[in-house]
Design a protein around this motif. Structure first.
Motif, PDB file in Angstrom:
ATOM      1  N   LEU A 215     -71.024  66.969  12.526  1.00  0.00           N
ATOM      2  CA  LEU A 215     -72.237  66.337  11.993  1.00  0.00           C
ATOM      3  C   LEU A 215     -72.975  67.298  11.065  1.00  0.00           C
ATOM      4  N   HIS A 216     -72.978  68.579  11.420  1.00  0.00           N
ATOM      5  CA  HIS A 216     -73.609  69.580  10.556  1.00  0.00           C
ATOM      6  C   HIS A 216     -72.876  69.664   9.220  1.00  0.00           C
ATOM      7  N   ALA A 217     -71.532  69.654   9.275  1.00  0.00           N
ATOM      8  CA  ALA A 217     -70.748  69.692   8.038  1.00  0.00           C
ATOM      9  C   ALA A 217     -71.039  68.474   7.178  1.00  0.00           C
ATOM     10  N   LEU A 218     -71.196  67.311   7.811  1.00  0.00           N
ATOM     11  CA  LEU A 218     -71.487  66.092   7.063  1.00  0.00           C
ATOM     12  C   LEU A 218     -72.830  66.207   6.344  1.00  0.00           C
ATOM     13  N   ASP A 219     -73.831  66.748   7.034  1.00  0.00           N
ATOM     14  CA  ASP A 219     -75.136  66.934   6.415  1.00  0.00           C
ATOM     15  C   ASP A 219     -75.045  67.886   5.218  1.00  0.00           C
ATOM     16  N   GLU A 220     -74.301  68.981   5.394  1.00  0.00           N
ATOM     17  CA  GLU A 220     -74.175  69.955   4.309  1.00  0.00           C
ATOM     18  C   GLU A 220     -73.452  69.352   3.104  1.00  0.00           C
ATOM     19  N   LEU A 221     -72.385  68.606   3.366  1.00  0.00           N
ATOM     20  CA  LEU A 221     -71.650  67.982   2.269  1.00  0.00           C
ATOM     21  C   LEU A 221     -72.492  66.918   1.590  1.00  0.00           C
ATOM     22  N   GLY A 222     -73.240  66.159   2.377  1.00  0.00           N
ATOM     23  CA  GLY A 222     -74.103  65.137   1.801  1.00  0.00           C
ATOM     24  C   GLY A 222     -75.152  65.714   0.881  1.00  0.00           C
ATOM     25  N   ALA A 223     -75.653  66.900   1.223  1.00  0.00           N
ATOM     26  CA  ALA A 223     -76.645  67.560   0.378  1.00  0.00           C
ATOM     27  C   ALA A 223     -76.014  68.205  -0.850  1.00  0.00           C
TER      28      ALA A 223
END
Length: 267
Positions: A215-223
């Motif tokens: 989930l953290h990786a998803l947030d970083e990629l989304g940003a």
């Protein structure tokens, strides 16, 4: 629903087994680590997508019917995917799950002509350490079943209660096991900032019950990715139901235009 299967030759001569089913806009699917068309965690998804799309699946090199030509390099996998995109035709989207999603991201950043990225829980591994790859080599030489267990528990971090539900390993699973070395080559050093200039419209999907680092990786990629859309839906550890994935993809594809299509429409 009719399925066509055949073989193609990648740029370095490696044989790649592939299948096509369905009718509609083309989607090429990239499998996660050690998975193939016959063995993997999402065997029902191609048929579910094929109700709406022309779906192309293939065995990544070193798995299933596909060959393995040493030495390995991520660029060879990019060439395999490029061959599949040429087979699929213009304006093909790419779906990737887990490490297959990260591989698709790396291929897009490398310059492959991917119209859209449809990604479920791509992991990021900022640490560039390749020591786990050497440990994997050692374990594979001794006992492939033990190497699979070690990779699942120590590298992927599969919870014991989840792994207990896995079916027993087959000969095909053990034959695919050395492909873990591929992930242990291209995943180390992957950070979200590597994709900060990616122009490809990107759907990032995850389960609300998945691992926190995913989930953290998803947030970083989304940003980081300029044209990213993030969707977190109810699901299980590292996955959501096929029908939910199909619905998310359908909604996303209705609302986006690939860079190539946008350029054509502006001319």
């Amino acid at each position: 629903m009719q399925t066509t299967s055949s073989m193609l030759r990648s740029a370095d001569g490696t044989s790649v087994g592939w299948s096509r089913t369905g009718d509609g806009p083309p989607i090429v699917m990239v499998s996660p680590v050690m998975a193939s068309r016959a063995r993997g965690p999402q065997l029902g998804l191609p048929a579910a997508l094929a109700e709406h799309y022309t779906v192309f699946t293939y065995d990544r090199r070193g798995t299933g019917e596909s060959g393995e030509t040493p030495p390995y390099a991520p660029e060879r996998e990019f060439e395999d995917l490029q061959a599949m995109l040429e087979l699929a035709g213009a304006d093909a989207s790419v779906y990737g799950f887990s490490s297959g999603a990260t591989l698709a991201l790396l291929a897009a950043a490398h310059g492959l002509g991917i119209a859209r990225l449809l990604l479920l829980e791509p992991p990021l591994v900022p640490d560039p350490d390749l020591e786990p790859r050497e440990e994997a080599r050692r374990r594979l030489d001794l006992d492939r079943a033990d190497a699979r267990r070690w990779f699942d528990e120590e590298i992927v971090g599969i919870p014991a209660e989840v792994r207990a539900q896995f079916p027993p390993l087959t000969d095909a699973d053990l034959a695919n096991a050395p492909a873990m070395l591929h992930e242990l080559t291209f995943l180390p050093g992957t950070t979200a900032t590597r994709f900060g200039t990616l122009a490809v419209p990107t759907l990032l999907m995850a389960s609300d019950h998945t691992a926190p680092d995913l989930l953290h990786a998803l947030d970083e990629l989304g940003a980081a990715i300029p044209r990213a859309v993030v969707r977190v839906l109810p699901g299980q550890w590292h996955g959501i139901a096929d029908d939910v994935i199909v619905g998310l993809i359908g909604d996303f594809l209705k609302g986006v235009t690939s860079p190539a299509t946008a350029q054509q429409e502006s001319q």
